[in-house]
Write a protein that holds these residues in place. Sequence first.
Motif, PDB file in Angstrom:
ATOM      1  N   TRP A  87       0.781  -1.231   0.000  1.00  0.00           N
ATOM      2  CA  TRP A  87       0.000   0.000   0.000  1.00  0.00           C
ATOM      3  C   TRP A  87       0.821   1.293   0.000  1.00  0.00           C
ATOM      4  O   TRP A  87       0.278   2.344  -0.381  1.00  0.00           O
ATOM      5  CB  TRP A  87      -0.947   0.022   1.202  1.00  0.00           C
ATOM      6  N   PRO A  88       2.116   1.337   0.449  1.00  0.00           N
ATOM      7  CA  PRO A  88       2.819   2.625   0.463  1.00  0.00           C
ATOM      8  C   PRO A  88       2.898   3.306  -0.901  1.00  0.00           C
ATOM      9  O   PRO A  88       2.828   4.537  -0.993  1.00  0.00           O
ATOM     10  CB  PRO A  88       4.219   2.260   0.986  1.00  0.00           C
ATOM     11  N   GLU A  89       3.011   2.518  -1.993  1.00  0.00           N
ATOM     12  CA  GLU A  89       3.041   3.123  -3.325  1.00  0.00           C
ATOM     13  C   GLU A  89       1.703   3.785  -3.655  1.00  0.00           C
ATOM     14  O   GLU A  89       1.667   4.771  -4.388  1.00  0.00           O
ATOM     15  CB  GLU A  89       3.346   2.051  -4.370  1.00  0.00           C
ATOM     16  N   ARG A  90       0.624   3.251  -3.119  1.00  0.00           N
ATOM     17  CA  ARG A  90      -0.704   3.810  -3.395  1.00  0.00           C
ATOM     18  C   ARG A  90      -1.032   4.975  -2.478  1.00  0.00           C
ATOM     19  O   ARG A  90      -1.821   5.847  -2.865  1.00  0.00           O
ATOM     20  CB  ARG A  90      -1.754   2.709  -3.253  1.00  0.00           C
ATOM     21  N   GLU A  91      -0.465   4.987  -1.293  1.00  0.00           N
ATOM     22  CA  GLU A  91      -0.750   6.046  -0.314  1.00  0.00           C
ATOM     23  C   GLU A  91       0.565   6.582   0.270  1.00  0.00           C
ATOM     24  O   GLU A  91       0.901   6.319   1.424  1.00  0.00           O
ATOM     25  CB  GLU A  91      -1.637   5.504   0.808  1.00  0.00           C
ATOM     26  N   PRO A  92       1.336   7.320  -0.525  1.00  0.00           N
ATOM     27  CA  PRO A  92       2.640   7.787  -0.031  1.00  0.00           C
ATOM     28  C   PRO A  92       2.545   8.737   1.157  1.00  0.00           C
ATOM     29  O   PRO A  92       3.438   8.742   2.000  1.00  0.00           O
ATOM     30  CB  PRO A  92       3.260   8.477  -1.255  1.00  0.00           C
TER      31      PRO A  92
END
Length: 311
Positions: A27-32
């Motif tokens: 998820w970090p790539e989707r919610e930086p």
Amino acid sequence: MMVPAVLLLLGLLTAVLAPRLLARADWPEREPVVALWVWQCVVAAVLLCLGLSMVLSAAAAWQAVRGRLFASAPHGVVEAYALNPGGPWAAVTALLLAGGAVWTATVLTGEVLRARARRRARHSELLLKAPLLPGEDPDGVRLVLLEGDRPDAWWLPGAAPQLVVTTAALRRLKGRQLDAVLAHEQGHAAARHDWLLHCSRALSGAFPQVPVFAAFRDGMHHLVELAADDVASRRFGRLTVALALVGLNEDRGVFGPGGTPEADVPQRVRRLLAAAPRLTAGRRLGLTATAALVPAVPLLVAFVPGLSALT
């Protein structure tokens, strides 16, 4: 000495496990922006563990420190912590952690001073290349156009922030692509990403052998760019931002074999074109709240014995 030891162990576990969990998460790539918050909470928790352990170890080693620390505490609180001198280990632990704290503060101060010196030098250089126009506010935000053969744009923070664009970028970028690039740089400025980068560089420079700080530095450099990309894409669309990134970087060899400082640009372009959906609002809120609890754990470990003695 039980509480200082537990805090040290908790800090070690957080430093080891948190980067691995974040590296495996999708998820970090989707919610930086959420990932940036999580990283800050993790590092704050590690530093809190070390700082609280230092204070309590010093209290166990020296009566003077213990007397000052618990001067206003009710009877029974000191006994709840069991801060009995345990040989030289309490003093050694306190001194080592204090030395680490002083070294961290020194490196961070040096990083901030060097960054300010670099900004002042670059501001002076820009003033020589692009002097202020009559009536222009020297303390206001400036858009500076520089003659140059290389397409580029960057935000120079400081007391008088400046957004710099080269003439090659004006020629290369089409339609709203230039607006998207400017929105990207303004996203950096609005979120004060420069401070995150300074702190991460200082910690990794102070302790180059500590993996969590190196991962923090690398994560900040990557995530701040993704966050700024998202700021621009919400205004101008993902395709426009992706085309702007390609236009600015296609002559730098970043899309071919071999590593370069801009090696993450192809990944950013693929991410924008893939347009993966964002997490639900509930999951974003849950991740944010969970991350906020991470620094609270060492505080609970440090204060629960004292609070228990009061009940």
